[in-house]
Write a protein that holds these residues in place. Structure first.
Motif, PDB file in Angstrom:
ATOM      1  N   ILE A  44       0.860  -1.259   0.093  1.00 27.97           N
ATOM      2  CA  ILE A  44      -0.147  -0.077  -0.043  1.00 27.97           C
ATOM      3  C   ILE A  44       0.876   1.294   0.093  1.00 27.97           C
ATOM      4  N   GLN A  45       2.257   1.090   0.371  1.00 30.94           N
ATOM      5  CA  GLN A  45       3.057   2.179   0.109  1.00 30.94           C
ATOM      6  C   GLN A  45       3.184   2.868  -1.146  1.00 30.94           C
ATOM      7  N   ALA A  46       2.819   2.269  -2.290  1.00 29.09           N
ATOM      8  CA  ALA A  46       2.655   2.707  -3.565  1.00 29.09           C
ATOM      9  C   ALA A  46       1.902   3.559  -3.695  1.00 29.09           C
ATOM     10  N   VAL A  47       0.785   3.514  -3.038  1.00 28.09           N
ATOM     11  CA  VAL A  47      -0.503   4.438  -3.128  1.00 28.09           C
ATOM     12  C   VAL A  47       0.082   5.874  -2.281  1.00 28.09           C
ATOM     13  N   PRO A  48      -0.599   7.052  -2.826  1.00 26.17           N
ATOM     14  CA  PRO A  48       0.019   8.251  -2.472  1.00 26.17           C
ATOM     15  C   PRO A  48      -0.741   8.328  -1.022  1.00 26.17           C
ATOM     16  N   PRO A  49       0.335   8.779  -0.240  1.00 22.57           N
ATOM     17  CA  PRO A  49      -0.213   8.867   1.266  1.00 22.57           C
ATOM     18  C   PRO A  49      -1.252   9.565   1.704  1.00 22.57           C
ATOM     19  N   ASP A  50      -1.855  10.540   1.154  1.00 22.45           N
ATOM     20  CA  ASP A  50      -3.010  11.590   1.504  1.00 22.45           C
ATOM     21  C   ASP A  50      -4.258  10.852   0.739  1.00 22.45           C
ATOM     22  N   GLU A  51      -4.157   9.726   0.258  1.00 19.07           N
ATOM     23  CA  GLU A  51      -5.389   9.060  -0.538  1.00 19.07           C
ATOM     24  C   GLU A  51      -6.157   8.503   0.864  1.00 19.07           C
ATOM     25  N   GLY A  52      -7.621   8.531   0.696  1.00 17.54           N
ATOM     26  CA  GLY A  52      -8.492   7.823   1.753  1.00 17.54           C
ATOM     27  C   GLY A  52      -8.177   6.466   1.469  1.00 17.54           C
ATOM     28  N   TYR A  53      -8.334   5.929   0.322  1.00 19.22           N
ATOM     29  CA  TYR A  53      -8.143   4.171   0.157  1.00 19.22           C
ATOM     30  C   TYR A  53      -6.944   3.689   1.117  1.00 19.22           C
ATOM     31  N   ARG A  54      -5.729   4.375   0.858  1.00 24.66           N
ATOM     32  CA  ARG A  54      -4.447   4.048   1.455  1.00 24.66           C
ATOM     33  C   ARG A  54      -4.795   4.271   3.024  1.00 24.66           C
ATOM     34  N   LYS A  55      -5.281   5.367   3.498  1.00 17.27           N
ATOM     35  CA  LYS A  55      -5.421   5.484   5.036  1.00 17.27           C
ATOM     36  C   LYS A  55      -6.445   4.361   5.567  1.00 17.27           C
ATOM     37  N   ALA A  56      -7.404   4.188   4.885  1.00 23.13           N
ATOM     38  CA  ALA A  56      -8.383   3.137   5.359  1.00 23.13           C
ATOM     39  C   ALA A  56      -7.803   1.613   5.446  1.00 23.13           C
ATOM     40  N   VAL A  57      -7.001   1.396   4.252  1.00 24.35           N
ATOM     41  CA  VAL A  57      -6.302  -0.034   4.229  1.00 24.35           C
ATOM     42  C   VAL A  57      -5.383  -0.055   5.200  1.00 24.35           C
ATOM     43  N   GLU A  58      -4.472   0.967   5.422  1.00 25.49           N
ATOM     44  CA  GLU A  58      -3.586   1.078   6.562  1.00 25.49           C
ATOM     45  C   GLU A  58      -4.135   0.798   7.965  1.00 25.49           C
ATOM     46  N   SER A  59      -5.084   1.517   8.040  1.00 22.76           N
ATOM     47  CA  SER A  59      -5.893   1.639   9.328  1.00 22.76           C
ATOM     48  C   SER A  59      -6.323   0.450   9.736  1.00 22.76           C
ATOM     49  N   PHE A  60      -7.255  -0.343   9.043  1.00 19.15           N
ATOM     50  CA  PHE A  60      -7.781  -1.709   9.375  1.00 19.15           C
ATOM     51  C   PHE A  60      -6.820  -2.874   9.389  1.00 19.15           C
ATOM     52  N   THR A  61      -5.632  -2.853   8.500  1.00 17.37           N
ATOM     53  CA  THR A  61      -4.574  -3.669   8.367  1.00 17.37           C
ATOM     54  C   THR A  61      -3.796  -3.782   9.659  1.00 17.37           C
ATOM     55  N   ARG A  62      -3.356  -2.514  10.040  1.00 18.94           N
ATOM     56  CA  ARG A  62      -2.605  -2.463  11.322  1.00 18.94           C
ATOM     57  C   ARG A  62      -3.209  -3.074  12.543  1.00 18.94           C
ATOM     58  N   GLN A  63      -4.686  -2.763  12.461  1.00 15.32           N
ATOM     59  CA  GLN A  63      -5.522  -2.978  13.654  1.00 15.32           C
ATOM     60  C   GLN A  63      -5.481  -4.801  13.679  1.00 15.32           C
ATOM     61  N   ARG A  64      -5.779  -5.173  12.577  1.00 15.51           N
ATOM     62  CA  ARG A  64      -5.777  -6.656  12.567  1.00 15.51           C
ATOM     63  C   ARG A  64      -4.495  -7.494  12.634  1.00 15.51           C
TER      64      ARG A  64
END
Length: 168
Positions: A44-64
């Motif tokens: 997901i690091q290849a997605v721009p850091p300010d994109e909502g998709y990246r933020k959402a994926v990072e959030s739930f993936t880190r939690q899991r």
């Protein structure tokens, strides 16, 4: 005491079946999930850091990932995440990795700022025999994740705004 520490992994419950046709038991599901979640966070690091998709994926993936690292037992992982069986989580994580690759290829965030999209509105009433197909309300976990993301990005839509938009 020593035997309990050493024997605990050996005494762990073994899942016999998922109860879902076509979904086999994964005996090392925890390790598989940890690997998939780490790979997801890397991809997901290849997605721009300010994109909502990246933020959402990072959030739930880190939690899991955190839950999988903290818990040894598959039952506890399933209970704490509350998102289905570990085998289903594995399929979801694999699907997310596939989607990340497609999103990078499609580049939906690469739309120029001056791009204008023509909106065609049709105010004709929907016939009574045609269902409206309105989706149900989103789960609370989605709104919690959205709130966590928007705290970092105050320009993002708030959960109360998104809920009011869903009602419209």
């Amino acid at each position: 005491m020593f035997l309990r520490v050493i024997g605990r992994p050996l005494m762990a419950k073994v899942k016999q079946t998922t109860g879902i046709t076509g979904l086999d038991v994964v005996p090392n599901a925890r390790e598989v999930l940890i690997n998939l979640y780490n790979k997801t966070l890397k991809e997901i690091q290849a997605v721009p850091p300010d994109e909502g998709y990246r933020k959402a994926v990072e959030s739930f993936t880190r939690q899991r990932l955190k839950v999988c690292q903290e818990e040894e037992d598959w039952e506890q992982i399933e209970k704490r995440l509350g998102c289905g069986q570990v085998e289903e989580l594995i399929e979801e994580a694999q699907d997310e990795l596939t989607l990340i690759g497609k999103m990078i290829e499609w580049d939906p965030w690469g739309v120029p700022d001056d791009y204008e999209c023509e909106v065609i509105e049709n105010d004709a009433p929907v016939p009574k025999h045609v269902p409206l197909h309105r989706p149900g309300p989103l789960p609370e976990e989605f709104h919690k994740t959205l709130e966590a993301v928007t705290k970092k990005d105050p320009t993002a839509v708030t959960s109360s705004e998104s809920q009011s938009r869903l009602k419209e």
